[in-house]
Design a protein around this motif. Structure first.
Motif: not given
Ligand code: ATP
Ligand code: MG
Length: 224
Positions: A56, A59, A66-67, A70, A72-73, A75, A77, A80, A83-84
């Motif tokens: 992540l 892009r 999906t990571v 989740q 990711t499309y 999302l 910054d 992201l 999530l990271r």
């Protein structure tokens, strides 16, 4: 839940310039929770490009990713980054430890960023350092450590928050063969301890053979 699910991933570097390069060309792949997947392939085949997408830090230009369950499309910054921070761990060839923090400070950093209370963060960081055999080096600084020790600190930091997925770009690439072997054994133990999956780029056939599954990238596509 799939740990990673990538459909038709495309990444074009230097778009619209003379150096335009389709580094990933419609890549599909998926990972199950706790799985260890190795990616091999010639230099320039798109391995790091793919890792950056899954980590992540970049892009895709097209495709769905999906990571950690989740999609990711779309999302932001900020989403992201969260999530990271919360679900991923990162391991690099060049360690990337913070020189001004001691070993304990480096390892507890992901927990501090998540706002984990001080004593809890210290307890978990110490447990992880014990797991990689560095419990006696907690107050040394990275510059005073050997390459193998630095990578063990980086490993403890990558796993201290029990991420769903660790992304690792040639984690044994800067180590001599024997140290690389020892770090690999520790990686295997530590990901089992943390319950994490790992996606690892490597040039080392021995490392690739240790994975649950090995995928080969050539010119931005997986060989079948
Ligand atoms: N920012 C960029 N701008 C233009 N081209 C790029 C950029 N980043 C990577 N590339 C090109 O994309 C291709 C894939 O690069 P990538 O770094 O993913 O390869 P790799 O498989 O990791 O190689 P290595 O094994 O040498 O690390 C290469 O041809 C590279 O030159
Ligand atoms: Mg690379």
């Amino acid at each position: 839940m799939r740990l990673v699910d990538a459909r038709g991933l495309v990444r074009i570097h230097g778009r619209g310039t003379a150096a335009e390069h389709r580094a990933l060309d419609c890549v599909d792949f998926s990972m199950e929770p706790g799985e260890w997947v190795a990616i091999v392939g010639p230099s320039g085949s798109g391995k790091s490009t793919l890792l950056h997408l899954v980590a992540l830090t970049d892009r895709p230009d097209a495709g769905a990713l999906t990571v950690a369950g989740q999609p990711t499309y779309g999302l932001s910054d900020a989403a992201l980054t969260r999530l990271r921070r919360d679900r991923l761990g990162h391991l690099h060839q060049a360690f990337h430890l913070l020189p001004t923090l001691d070993v304990l400070g480096n390892v507890r950093l992901p927990l501090d960023l998540q706002g984990v209370p001080d004593r809890e963060a210290e307890r978990r960081a110490r447990a992880m350092l014990e797991e990689v055999g560095l419990e006696r080096e907690t107050h040394r600084h990275p510059a005073a450590l050997s390459g193998g020790q630095q990578q063990r600190v980086a490993l403890a930091r990558a796993l201290v928050h029990a991420p769903a997925l660790v992304v690792a770009d040639e984690p044994t690439g800067n180590l001599d063969r024997e140290t690389g072997r020892r770090v690999l054994t520790l990686i295997r133990r530590a990901i089992a301890f943390a319950g994490s999956g790992i996606l690892m780029v490597t040039h080392d056939p021995e490392v690739a053979a240790a994975a649950d599954r090995c995928l080969t990238l050539v010119d931005g596509r997986f060989e079948t």
